[in-house]
Scaffold this motif. Structure first.
Motif, mmCIF file in Angstrom:
data_model
loop_
_atom_site.group_PDB
_atom_site.id
_atom_site.type_symbol
_atom_site.label_atom_id
_atom_site.label_comp_id
_atom_site.label_asym_id
_atom_site.label_seq_id
_atom_site.Cartn_x
_atom_site.Cartn_y
_atom_site.Cartn_z
ATOM 1 N N TYR A 3 0.871 -1.173 0.000
ATOM 2 C CA TYR A 3 0.000 0.000 0.000
ATOM 3 C C TYR A 3 0.903 1.217 0.000
ATOM 4 C CZ TYR A 3 -3.743 -3.228 1.080
ATOM 5 O OH TYR A 3 -4.641 -4.275 1.022
ATOM 6 N N LYS A 4 0.723 2.076 -0.978
ATOM 7 C CA LYS A 4 1.582 3.240 -1.120
ATOM 8 C C LYS A 4 0.748 4.512 -1.005
ATOM 9 C CE LYS A 4 5.296 5.164 -3.768
ATOM 10 N NZ LYS A 4 6.334 4.950 -4.733
ATOM 11 N N VAL A 5 1.277 5.472 -0.239
ATOM 12 C CA VAL A 5 0.606 6.748 -0.037
ATOM 13 C C VAL A 5 1.209 7.782 -0.989
ATOM 14 C CG1 VAL A 5 0.144 8.613 1.616
ATOM 15 C CG2 VAL A 5 0.147 6.217 2.387
ATOM 16 N N PHE A 6 0.340 8.511 -1.651
ATOM 17 C CA PHE A 6 0.744 9.611 -2.527
ATOM 18 C C PHE A 6 0.118 10.888 -1.975
ATOM 19 C CE2 PHE A 6 1.212 5.948 -5.223
ATOM 20 C CZ PHE A 6 2.275 6.261 -6.070
ATOM 21 N N GLY A 54 -6.584 -1.313 -6.300
ATOM 22 C CA GLY A 54 -7.554 -0.550 -5.526
ATOM 23 C C GLY A 54 -6.930 0.738 -5.036
ATOM 24 N N PHE A 55 -7.787 1.624 -4.563
ATOM 25 C CA PHE A 55 -7.298 2.909 -4.046
ATOM 26 C C PHE A 55 -8.347 3.519 -3.133
ATOM 27 C CE2 PHE A 55 -9.761 3.983 -7.774
ATOM 28 C CZ PHE A 55 -10.494 5.078 -7.350
ATOM 29 N N THR A 56 -7.912 4.459 -2.340
ATOM 30 C CA THR A 56 -8.794 5.337 -1.588
ATOM 31 C C THR A 56 -8.206 6.734 -1.676
ATOM 32 O OG1 THR A 56 -10.012 5.645 0.486
ATOM 33 C CG2 THR A 56 -7.716 4.996 0.692
ATOM 34 N N VAL A 57 -9.070 7.720 -1.654
ATOM 35 C CA VAL A 57 -8.624 9.107 -1.794
ATOM 36 C C VAL A 57 -9.429 9.987 -0.845
ATOM 37 C CG1 VAL A 57 -10.164 9.510 -3.769
ATOM 38 C CG2 VAL A 57 -8.202 11.006 -3.421
ATOM 39 N N PHE A 58 -8.745 10.971 -0.278
ATOM 40 C CA PHE A 58 -9.431 11.940 0.562
ATOM 41 C C PHE A 58 -8.721 13.272 0.484
ATOM 42 C CE2 PHE A 58 -6.421 9.761 3.285
ATOM 43 C CZ PHE A 58 -5.892 10.741 4.108
ATOM 44 N N LYS A 83 -9.429 0.947 6.376
ATOM 45 C CA LYS A 83 -8.701 0.852 7.645
ATOM 46 C C LYS A 83 -7.449 1.730 7.607
ATOM 47 C CE LYS A 83 -6.057 -2.639 10.011
ATOM 48 N NZ LYS A 83 -5.720 -4.062 10.053
ATOM 49 N N ARG A 84 -6.714 1.667 6.526
ATOM 50 C CA ARG A 84 -5.487 2.464 6.396
ATOM 51 C C ARG A 84 -5.796 3.961 6.307
ATOM 52 N NH1 ARG A 84 -0.659 -0.386 4.874
ATOM 53 N NH2 ARG A 84 -1.053 -2.619 5.083
ATOM 54 N N ARG A 85 -6.898 4.308 5.692
ATOM 55 C CA ARG A 85 -7.285 5.717 5.607
ATOM 56 C C ARG A 85 -7.567 6.259 7.012
ATOM 57 N NH1 ARG A 85 -12.057 7.568 1.647
ATOM 58 N NH2 ARG A 85 -13.234 6.115 2.904
ATOM 59 N N PHE A 86 -8.321 5.519 7.811
ATOM 60 C CA PHE A 86 -8.587 5.968 9.179
ATOM 61 C C PHE A 86 -7.295 6.040 9.991
ATOM 62 C CE2 PHE A 86 -13.114 4.933 8.471
ATOM 63 C CZ PHE A 86 -13.665 6.097 8.982
ATOM 64 N N TYR A 87 -6.388 5.092 9.773
ATOM 65 C CA TYR A 87 -5.116 5.119 10.501
ATOM 66 C C TYR A 87 -4.291 6.353 10.117
ATOM 67 C CZ TYR A 87 -0.786 3.767 12.686
ATOM 68 O OH TYR A 87 0.342 3.778 13.474
ATOM 69 N N LEU A 88 -4.279 6.690 8.856
ATOM 70 C CA LEU A 88 -3.495 7.819 8.366
ATOM 71 C C LEU A 88 -3.972 9.151 8.957
ATOM 72 C CD1 LEU A 88 -1.108 8.087 6.378
ATOM 73 C CD2 LEU A 88 -2.752 8.629 4.612
ATOM 74 N N LYS A 133 -9.913 12.580 18.553
ATOM 75 C CA LYS A 133 -8.467 12.389 18.511
ATOM 76 C C LYS A 133 -7.980 11.116 17.821
ATOM 77 C CE LYS A 133 -5.240 15.192 19.821
ATOM 78 N NZ LYS A 133 -4.674 16.013 18.801
ATOM 79 N N SER A 134 -8.571 9.946 18.095
ATOM 80 C CA SER A 134 -7.931 8.724 17.626
ATOM 81 C C SER A 134 -8.888 7.747 16.987
ATOM 82 C CB SER A 134 -7.208 8.034 18.787
ATOM 83 O OG SER A 134 -6.607 6.853 18.338
ATOM 84 N N ASP A 135 -8.426 7.075 15.945
ATOM 85 C CA ASP A 135 -9.202 6.023 15.270
ATOM 86 C C ASP A 135 -8.479 4.681 15.334
ATOM 87 O OD1 ASP A 135 -11.689 6.938 14.128
ATOM 88 O OD2 ASP A 135 -10.455 8.366 13.042
ATOM 89 N N ARG A 136 -7.632 4.508 16.279
ATOM 90 C CA ARG A 136 -6.893 3.246 16.375
ATOM 91 C C ARG A 136 -7.798 2.103 16.730
ATOM 92 N NH1 ARG A 136 -1.072 4.621 19.025
ATOM 93 N NH2 ARG A 136 -0.375 5.775 17.241
#
Length: 136
Positions: A3-6, A54-58, A83-88, A133-136
């Motif tokens: 999974y790569k973040v741009f 796949g991808f997600t964008v925000f 899940k990764r979007r919420f973590y980011l 504050k947190s979505d962990r």
């Protein structure tokens, strides 16, 4: 699977070599009618065998995060992207807004994440979650 973040000043050539099909190919354009890319968008791309699967964008604005598309033909990859979007964004204390297509959404997932329905139209459900504050 990687999974790569741009975000920010990323390599546009690499980015479009991975996700260009989603912007250009007819089979995706009909599903992703409003897909676009702006300088302030943050993308997480799921990559397998050097190809985007796949991808997600925000978008992060001054006082708000706007969740846009999350797409994969594989449900488990979509789930991991969410899940990764919420973590980011876990340390960003801003409200979050998301607009969901009624026919494709799992509203229970979003309500369990603390979102509330702000309004509905014929085809969309509009949700918002206030800053926390947190979505962990």
């Amino acid at each position: 699977m990687i999974y790569k973040v741009f975000k920010n000043n990323y390599n546009r050539k690499e980015f479009y070599s991975l996700v260009g099909k989603y912007f250009a190919e007819k089979k995706y354009k009909s599903k992703l009618k409003y897909l676009s890319n702006e300088d302030n968008y943050i993308w997480i791309i799921a990559i397998e065998n050097n190809e985007a699967v796949g991808f997600t964008v925000f978008e992060e604005k001054k006082n708000l995060i706007i969740f846009d598309y999350t797409y994969s033909e594989i449900a488990a990859i979509e789930k991991e992207l969410l899940k990764r979007r919420f973590y980011l964004i876990k340390d960003i204390n801003k409200a979050i807004k998301v607009d969901l297509l009624k026919k494709d959404c799992d509203i229970k997932y979003w309500l369990e994440k603390g979102f509330i329905i702000t309004r509905e139209s014929k085809n969309y459900i509009f949700l918002r979650r206030e800053a926390r504050k947190s979505d962990r």
